[in-house]
Design an enzyme around this catalytic site. Structure first.
Site, mmCIF file in Angstrom:
data_model
loop_
_atom_site.group_PDB
_atom_site.id
_atom_site.type_symbol
_atom_site.label_atom_id
_atom_site.label_comp_id
_atom_site.label_asym_id
_atom_site.label_seq_id
_atom_site.Cartn_x
_atom_site.Cartn_y
_atom_site.Cartn_z
ATOM 1 C CE LYS A 140 2.001 -11.590 -1.930
ATOM 2 N NZ LYS A 140 1.909 -11.496 -0.750
ATOM 3 C CD GLN B 272 -2.342 -7.617 -3.870
ATOM 4 O OE1 GLN B 272 -2.147 -8.077 -2.706
ATOM 5 N NE2 GLN B 272 -1.145 -7.181 -4.228
ATOM 6 C CG HIS C 253 4.651 -13.813 2.596
ATOM 7 N ND1 HIS C 253 4.584 -12.496 2.736
ATOM 8 C CD2 HIS C 253 5.677 -14.293 3.243
ATOM 9 C CE1 HIS C 253 5.521 -11.896 3.511
ATOM 10 N NE2 HIS C 253 6.500 -13.125 3.875
ATOM 11 C CG ASN D 281 5.881 -12.814 -1.473
ATOM 12 O OD1 ASN D 281 5.306 -12.071 -0.594
ATOM 13 N ND2 ASN D 281 6.769 -11.719 -2.168
ATOM 14 N N GLY D 282 8.684 -13.695 -0.325
ATOM 15 C CA GLY D 282 8.934 -13.587 1.039
ATOM 16 C C GLY D 282 10.591 -13.534 1.109
ATOM 17 N N GLY D 283 11.239 -12.666 1.565
ATOM 18 C CA GLY D 283 12.554 -12.517 1.631
ATOM 19 C C GLY D 283 13.589 -12.893 0.676
ATOM 20 C CG LEU E 153 -2.199 -0.980 1.142
ATOM 21 C CD1 LEU E 153 -2.926 -0.964 2.616
ATOM 22 C CD2 LEU E 153 -2.997 -0.535 0.084
ATOM 23 C CB CYS F 61 -2.900 -7.666 3.794
ATOM 24 S SG CYS F 61 -2.450 -6.167 4.544
#
Length: 321
Positions: free
Chosen positions: A121, A52, A153, A193-195, A2, A82
Protein backbone atom coordinates in the site's frame (compact mmCIF):
# COMPACT_ATOMS: atom_id res chain seq x y z
CA UNK A 1 -5.77 3.19 11.03
CA UNK A 2 -3.67 2.79 14.18
CA UNK A 3 -5.90 2.18 17.22
CA UNK A 4 -8.93 1.94 14.94
CA UNK A 5 -9.03 -1.35 13.06
CA UNK A 6 -8.21 -3.62 15.98
CA UNK A 7 -9.64 -7.13 16.28
CA UNK A 8 -12.87 -5.88 17.89
CA UNK A 9 -13.60 -3.50 15.05
CA UNK A 10 -12.76 -6.17 12.50
CA UNK A 11 -15.17 -8.64 14.10
CA UNK A 12 -17.82 -5.91 14.06
CA UNK A 13 -17.12 -5.22 10.37
CA UNK A 14 -17.32 -8.91 9.55
CA UNK A 15 -20.86 -9.14 10.92
CA UNK A 16 -21.90 -6.86 8.03
CA UNK A 17 -19.81 -8.22 5.16
CA UNK A 18 -18.61 -11.77 4.62
CA UNK A 19 -16.49 -10.94 1.58
CA UNK A 20 -14.68 -7.68 2.32
CA UNK A 21 -10.94 -8.14 2.84
CA UNK A 22 -10.13 -6.72 6.28
CA UNK A 23 -6.75 -5.22 7.17
CA UNK A 24 -5.19 -5.04 10.59
CA UNK A 25 -3.97 -1.74 11.90
CA UNK A 26 -0.33 -1.27 10.96
CA UNK A 27 1.92 -3.38 13.22
CA UNK A 28 5.67 -2.77 13.28
CA UNK A 29 8.11 -5.60 12.86
CA UNK A 30 9.79 -4.48 16.07
CA UNK A 31 6.58 -4.90 18.06
CA UNK A 32 6.03 -8.41 16.69
CA UNK A 33 9.61 -9.56 17.21
CA UNK A 34 10.45 -7.82 20.49
CA UNK A 35 7.10 -6.85 22.03
CA UNK A 36 5.60 -8.62 25.02
CA UNK A 37 2.07 -8.82 23.63
CA UNK A 38 0.57 -10.98 20.90
CA UNK A 39 0.41 -8.53 18.03
CA UNK A 40 -0.80 -11.17 15.60
CA UNK A 41 -3.96 -12.13 17.51
CA UNK A 42 -7.23 -12.10 15.59
CA UNK A 43 -10.61 -13.83 15.60
CA UNK A 44 -11.06 -16.74 13.20
CA UNK A 45 -14.30 -15.13 12.02
CA UNK A 46 -12.29 -12.25 10.53
CA UNK A 47 -11.14 -14.15 7.43
CA UNK A 48 -10.27 -13.01 4.85
CA UNK A 49 -7.76 -10.87 6.73
CA UNK A 50 -4.47 -9.18 5.81
CA UNK A 51 -1.68 -8.27 8.22
CA UNK A 52 -0.36 -4.77 7.52
CA UNK A 53 3.30 -4.48 8.45
CA UNK A 54 5.47 -1.46 9.08
CA UNK A 55 9.19 -1.97 8.68
CA UNK A 56 12.20 -1.56 6.41
CA UNK A 57 14.52 -4.42 7.30
CA UNK A 58 14.02 -7.20 4.72
CA UNK A 59 15.03 -9.97 7.13
CA UNK A 60 12.65 -8.71 9.83
CA UNK A 61 9.81 -8.30 7.35
CA UNK A 62 10.40 -11.83 6.07
CA UNK A 63 10.41 -13.19 9.61
CA UNK A 64 7.13 -11.47 10.43
CA UNK A 65 5.56 -12.52 7.15
CA UNK A 66 6.42 -16.14 7.94
CA UNK A 67 4.86 -15.81 11.39
CA UNK A 68 1.73 -14.30 9.81
CA UNK A 69 1.42 -17.15 7.33
CA UNK A 70 1.85 -19.70 10.12
CA UNK A 71 -0.92 -17.97 12.07
CA UNK A 72 -3.26 -18.25 9.10
CA UNK A 73 -3.34 -14.73 7.69
CA UNK A 74 -4.59 -14.57 4.12
CA UNK A 75 -2.24 -11.78 3.00
CA UNK A 76 0.64 -9.69 4.30
CA UNK A 77 0.84 -6.04 3.28
CA UNK A 78 3.76 -3.60 3.54
CA UNK A 79 2.70 -0.08 4.49
CA UNK A 80 4.49 2.45 2.25
CA UNK A 81 1.88 5.16 2.78
CA UNK A 82 1.80 6.30 6.41
CA UNK A 83 3.29 9.83 6.73
CA UNK A 84 3.56 10.28 10.52
CA UNK A 85 6.78 11.52 12.12
CA UNK A 86 6.96 8.46 14.35
CA UNK A 87 6.80 6.19 11.32
CA UNK A 88 9.42 8.22 9.43
CA UNK A 89 11.76 8.05 12.40
CA UNK A 90 11.49 4.29 12.20
CA UNK A 91 12.30 4.45 8.48
CA UNK A 92 9.07 2.94 7.24
CA UNK A 93 5.77 4.14 5.83
CA UNK A 94 5.58 6.71 3.03
CA UNK A 95 9.24 7.70 3.25
CA UNK A 96 10.09 4.31 1.72
CA UNK A 97 8.75 5.53 -1.61
CA UNK A 98 12.15 7.20 -1.97
CA UNK A 99 13.80 3.78 -1.60
CA UNK A 100 12.14 1.50 -4.15
CA UNK A 101 15.17 -0.79 -4.20
CA UNK A 102 14.72 -1.48 -0.47
CA UNK A 103 10.98 -2.10 -0.84
CA UNK A 104 11.67 -4.45 -3.74
CA UNK A 105 14.29 -6.30 -1.70
CA UNK A 106 11.81 -6.59 1.17
CA UNK A 107 9.10 -7.99 -1.11
CA UNK A 108 11.56 -10.51 -2.50
CA UNK A 109 12.65 -11.62 0.98
CA UNK A 110 9.04 -12.05 2.11
CA UNK A 111 7.94 -13.94 -0.98
CA UNK A 112 10.77 -16.41 -0.52
CA UNK A 113 9.33 -17.59 2.83
CA UNK A 114 5.54 -17.44 2.34
CA UNK A 115 2.98 -18.66 -0.17
CA UNK A 116 0.32 -16.09 0.73
CA UNK A 117 0.16 -12.82 -1.27
CA UNK A 118 2.66 -10.10 -0.41
CA UNK A 119 1.14 -6.72 -1.26
CA UNK A 120 2.06 -3.04 -0.99
CA UNK A 121 0.00 0.00 0.00
CA UNK A 122 1.53 3.28 -1.08
CA UNK A 123 0.89 6.88 -2.16
CA UNK A 124 1.16 8.54 -5.56
CA UNK A 125 4.23 10.47 -4.40
CA UNK A 126 6.01 12.20 -1.53
CA UNK A 127 6.98 15.86 -1.09
CA UNK A 128 8.38 17.18 -4.37
CA UNK A 129 8.87 13.67 -5.72
CA UNK A 130 5.38 13.56 -7.14
CA UNK A 131 5.79 13.05 -10.87
CA UNK A 132 4.07 10.19 -12.64
CA UNK A 133 7.53 8.96 -13.62
CA UNK A 134 8.48 8.72 -9.93
CA UNK A 135 5.40 6.60 -9.24
CA UNK A 136 5.89 4.28 -12.20
CA UNK A 137 9.54 3.78 -11.32
CA UNK A 138 8.54 2.71 -7.83
CA UNK A 139 5.81 0.36 -9.08
CA UNK A 140 8.07 -1.03 -11.79
CA UNK A 141 10.94 -1.85 -9.45
CA UNK A 142 8.76 -3.42 -6.76
CA UNK A 143 6.63 -5.43 -9.18
CA UNK A 144 9.79 -6.77 -10.81
CA UNK A 145 10.45 -8.64 -7.55
CA UNK A 146 7.09 -10.35 -7.67
CA UNK A 147 4.60 -8.00 -6.05
CA UNK A 148 1.47 -8.09 -8.20
CA UNK A 149 -0.97 -6.28 -5.88
CA UNK A 150 -0.78 -2.58 -5.04
CA UNK A 151 -3.25 -0.32 -3.26
CA UNK A 152 -2.67 3.32 -4.15
CA UNK A 153 -3.77 6.16 -1.89
CA UNK A 154 -4.52 8.76 -4.56
CA UNK A 155 -2.81 11.59 -2.68
CA UNK A 156 0.85 12.34 -2.28
CA UNK A 157 2.22 12.68 1.24
CA UNK A 158 3.99 15.74 2.58
CA UNK A 159 6.49 14.27 5.00
CA UNK A 160 7.40 17.65 6.48
CA UNK A 161 4.93 20.32 7.50
CA UNK A 162 1.66 18.37 7.54
CA UNK A 163 0.21 16.17 10.26
CA UNK A 164 -1.09 12.69 9.44
CA UNK A 165 -4.65 14.08 9.58
CA UNK A 166 -3.75 16.91 7.21
CA UNK A 167 -2.08 14.39 4.90
CA UNK A 168 -5.45 12.64 4.59
CA UNK A 169 -7.19 15.84 3.57
CA UNK A 170 -4.97 18.59 2.15
CA UNK A 171 -2.97 17.05 -0.72
CA UNK A 172 -5.45 16.88 -3.61
CA UNK A 173 -6.82 13.56 -4.77
CA UNK A 174 -5.72 12.43 -8.22
CA UNK A 175 -7.80 9.40 -9.13
CA UNK A 176 -6.88 9.74 -12.81
CA UNK A 177 -3.25 9.04 -11.99
CA UNK A 178 -4.24 5.72 -10.41
CA UNK A 179 -6.42 4.88 -13.41
CA UNK A 180 -3.47 5.63 -15.68
CA UNK A 181 -1.28 3.35 -13.57
CA UNK A 182 -3.69 0.49 -14.19
CA UNK A 183 -3.64 1.17 -17.93
CA UNK A 184 0.16 1.18 -17.97
CA UNK A 185 0.47 -1.92 -15.75
CA UNK A 186 -2.52 -4.03 -16.87
CA UNK A 187 -0.89 -7.19 -15.54
CA UNK A 188 -1.00 -5.87 -11.95
CA UNK A 189 -3.91 -5.75 -9.53
CA UNK A 190 -4.33 -2.07 -8.72
CA UNK A 191 -6.62 -0.92 -5.92
CA UNK A 192 -7.54 2.66 -5.11
CA UNK A 193 -7.88 4.43 -1.76
CA UNK A 194 -8.61 7.95 -0.52
CA UNK A 195 -11.77 10.00 -0.06
CA UNK A 196 -14.20 7.22 -0.98
CA UNK A 197 -17.44 7.57 0.98
CA UNK A 198 -20.09 5.47 -0.79
CA UNK A 199 -20.61 2.22 -2.65
CA UNK A 200 -21.73 4.23 -5.67
CA UNK A 201 -18.31 5.88 -5.77
CA UNK A 202 -16.69 2.47 -5.37
CA UNK A 203 -18.60 1.16 -8.39
CA UNK A 204 -17.29 4.04 -10.51
CA UNK A 205 -13.71 3.33 -9.45
CA UNK A 206 -14.13 -0.36 -10.23
CA UNK A 207 -14.72 0.55 -13.86
CA UNK A 208 -11.05 1.63 -13.95
CA UNK A 209 -9.19 -0.39 -11.29
CA UNK A 210 -9.35 -3.81 -9.66
CA UNK A 211 -10.19 -2.97 -6.07
CA UNK A 212 -11.32 -0.25 -3.67
CA UNK A 213 -10.06 0.31 -0.13
CA UNK A 214 -12.22 2.34 2.24
CA UNK A 215 -10.73 3.48 5.53
CA UNK A 216 -12.21 6.37 7.48
CA UNK A 217 -15.73 6.06 6.07
CA UNK A 218 -15.90 2.37 6.94
CA UNK A 219 -14.98 3.28 10.52
CA UNK A 220 -16.99 6.45 11.05
CA UNK A 221 -20.03 5.20 9.11
CA UNK A 222 -19.62 1.42 9.42
CA UNK A 223 -23.07 0.53 8.13
CA UNK A 224 -21.69 1.28 4.65
CA UNK A 225 -20.42 -2.31 4.85
CA UNK A 226 -23.89 -3.81 5.20
CA UNK A 227 -24.59 -3.83 1.44
CA UNK A 228 -21.07 -4.48 0.13
CA UNK A 229 -21.72 -8.19 -0.44
CA UNK A 230 -24.96 -7.55 -2.30
CA UNK A 231 -23.79 -4.61 -4.42
CA UNK A 232 -20.17 -5.57 -5.14
CA UNK A 233 -19.94 -9.34 -4.67
CA UNK A 234 -23.32 -10.37 -6.15
CA UNK A 235 -24.41 -12.01 -2.90
CA UNK A 236 -28.02 -13.08 -2.38
CA UNK A 237 -27.70 -12.91 1.40
CA UNK A 238 -30.19 -10.61 3.14
CA UNK A 239 -29.02 -7.15 4.19
CA UNK A 240 -28.87 -6.96 7.97
CA UNK A 241 -30.54 -4.08 9.76
CA UNK A 242 -28.53 -2.12 12.27
CA UNK A 243 -30.44 -3.84 15.04
CA UNK A 244 -29.54 -7.21 13.50
CA UNK A 245 -25.87 -6.21 13.57
CA UNK A 246 -26.10 -5.39 17.27
CA UNK A 247 -27.74 -8.74 18.02
CA UNK A 248 -24.92 -10.52 16.17
CA UNK A 249 -22.44 -8.64 18.35
CA UNK A 250 -24.08 -9.59 21.66
CA UNK A 251 -22.44 -13.05 22.08
CA UNK A 252 -19.05 -11.59 21.15
CA UNK A 253 -19.45 -8.78 23.68
CA UNK A 254 -20.58 -11.15 26.43
CA UNK A 255 -17.61 -13.45 25.80
CA UNK A 256 -15.22 -10.50 25.95
CA UNK A 257 -16.74 -9.38 29.26
CA UNK A 258 -16.51 -12.90 30.70
CA UNK A 259 -12.80 -12.91 29.84
CA UNK A 260 -12.26 -9.72 31.85
CA UNK A 261 -12.52 -7.21 29.03
CA UNK A 262 -14.35 -3.89 29.23
CA UNK A 263 -17.45 -3.00 27.27
CA UNK A 264 -15.97 0.12 25.71
CA UNK A 265 -13.16 -1.90 24.13
CA UNK A 266 -15.84 -2.97 21.63
CA UNK A 267 -18.55 -0.31 21.72
CA UNK A 268 -16.12 2.49 20.89
CA UNK A 269 -16.04 0.99 17.41
CA UNK A 270 -19.85 0.87 17.21
CA UNK A 271 -20.44 4.56 17.91
CA UNK A 272 -21.06 5.38 14.24
CA UNK A 273 -23.48 2.54 13.50
CA UNK A 274 -26.50 4.87 13.35
CA UNK A 275 -24.60 7.71 11.66
CA UNK A 276 -26.97 10.21 10.05
CA UNK A 277 -30.17 8.73 11.49
CA UNK A 278 -32.58 10.45 13.89
CA UNK A 279 -31.63 9.71 17.48
CA UNK A 280 -28.04 8.75 16.63
CA UNK A 281 -26.67 11.46 18.90
CA UNK A 282 -28.40 9.81 21.88
CA UNK A 283 -26.87 6.47 20.93
CA UNK A 284 -23.38 7.95 20.73
CA UNK A 285 -23.68 9.95 23.94
CA UNK A 286 -25.09 7.11 26.04
CA UNK A 287 -22.39 4.68 24.95
CA UNK A 288 -19.64 7.26 25.41
CA UNK A 289 -20.81 8.16 28.92
CA UNK A 290 -21.53 4.67 30.22
CA UNK A 291 -19.63 1.92 28.37
CA UNK A 292 -16.31 2.76 30.05
CA UNK A 293 -17.65 2.33 33.57
CA UNK A 294 -16.57 -0.57 35.75
CA UNK A 295 -19.03 -3.44 35.41
CA UNK A 296 -20.78 -2.03 32.33
CA UNK A 297 -22.47 -4.83 30.43
CA UNK A 298 -24.77 -5.50 27.52
CA UNK A 299 -27.55 -3.59 29.31
CA UNK A 300 -25.70 -0.40 28.39
CA UNK A 301 -26.05 -1.24 24.70
CA UNK A 302 -29.75 -2.02 25.20
CA UNK A 303 -30.16 1.24 27.08
CA UNK A 304 -28.51 3.20 24.28
CA UNK A 305 -30.95 1.69 21.77
CA UNK A 306 -33.95 2.50 23.99
CA UNK A 307 -32.79 6.08 24.51
CA UNK A 308 -32.17 6.55 20.80
CA UNK A 309 -35.64 5.31 19.94
CA UNK A 310 -37.19 7.49 22.61
CA UNK A 311 -35.44 10.58 21.26
CA UNK A 312 -36.36 10.09 17.63
CA UNK A 313 -38.40 13.06 16.43
CA UNK A 314 -42.11 12.38 16.19
CA UNK A 315 -43.42 11.92 12.68
CA UNK A 316 -46.53 13.81 11.62
CA UNK A 317 -49.12 11.14 10.63
CA UNK A 318 -50.16 13.37 7.72
CA UNK A 319 -46.60 13.18 6.35
CA UNK A 320 -46.63 9.39 6.46
CA UNK A 321 -49.63 9.22 4.13
Amino acid sequence: MLDWTDRHYRYFARTMSANTLLYTEMVTTGAIIHGSGDYLAYNEEEHPIALQLGGSNPADLAHCAKLAAERGYDEVNINVGCPSDRVQNGRFGACLMAEPELVAESVDAMKQVVDIPVTVKTRIGIDDQDSYEFLTRFIGMVSAKGCTDFTIHARKAWLQGLSPKENREIPPLDYDRVYQLKRDFPQLNIGINGGITSLEQAKIHLQHVDGVMVGREAYQNPYILAQVDQQLFNSNAPVLSREDVIEKMVPYIEKHLQQGGRLNHITRHMIGLFQGLPGSRSWRRFLSENAHKQGAGIEVVRGAIDLMNANKPAVDPELER
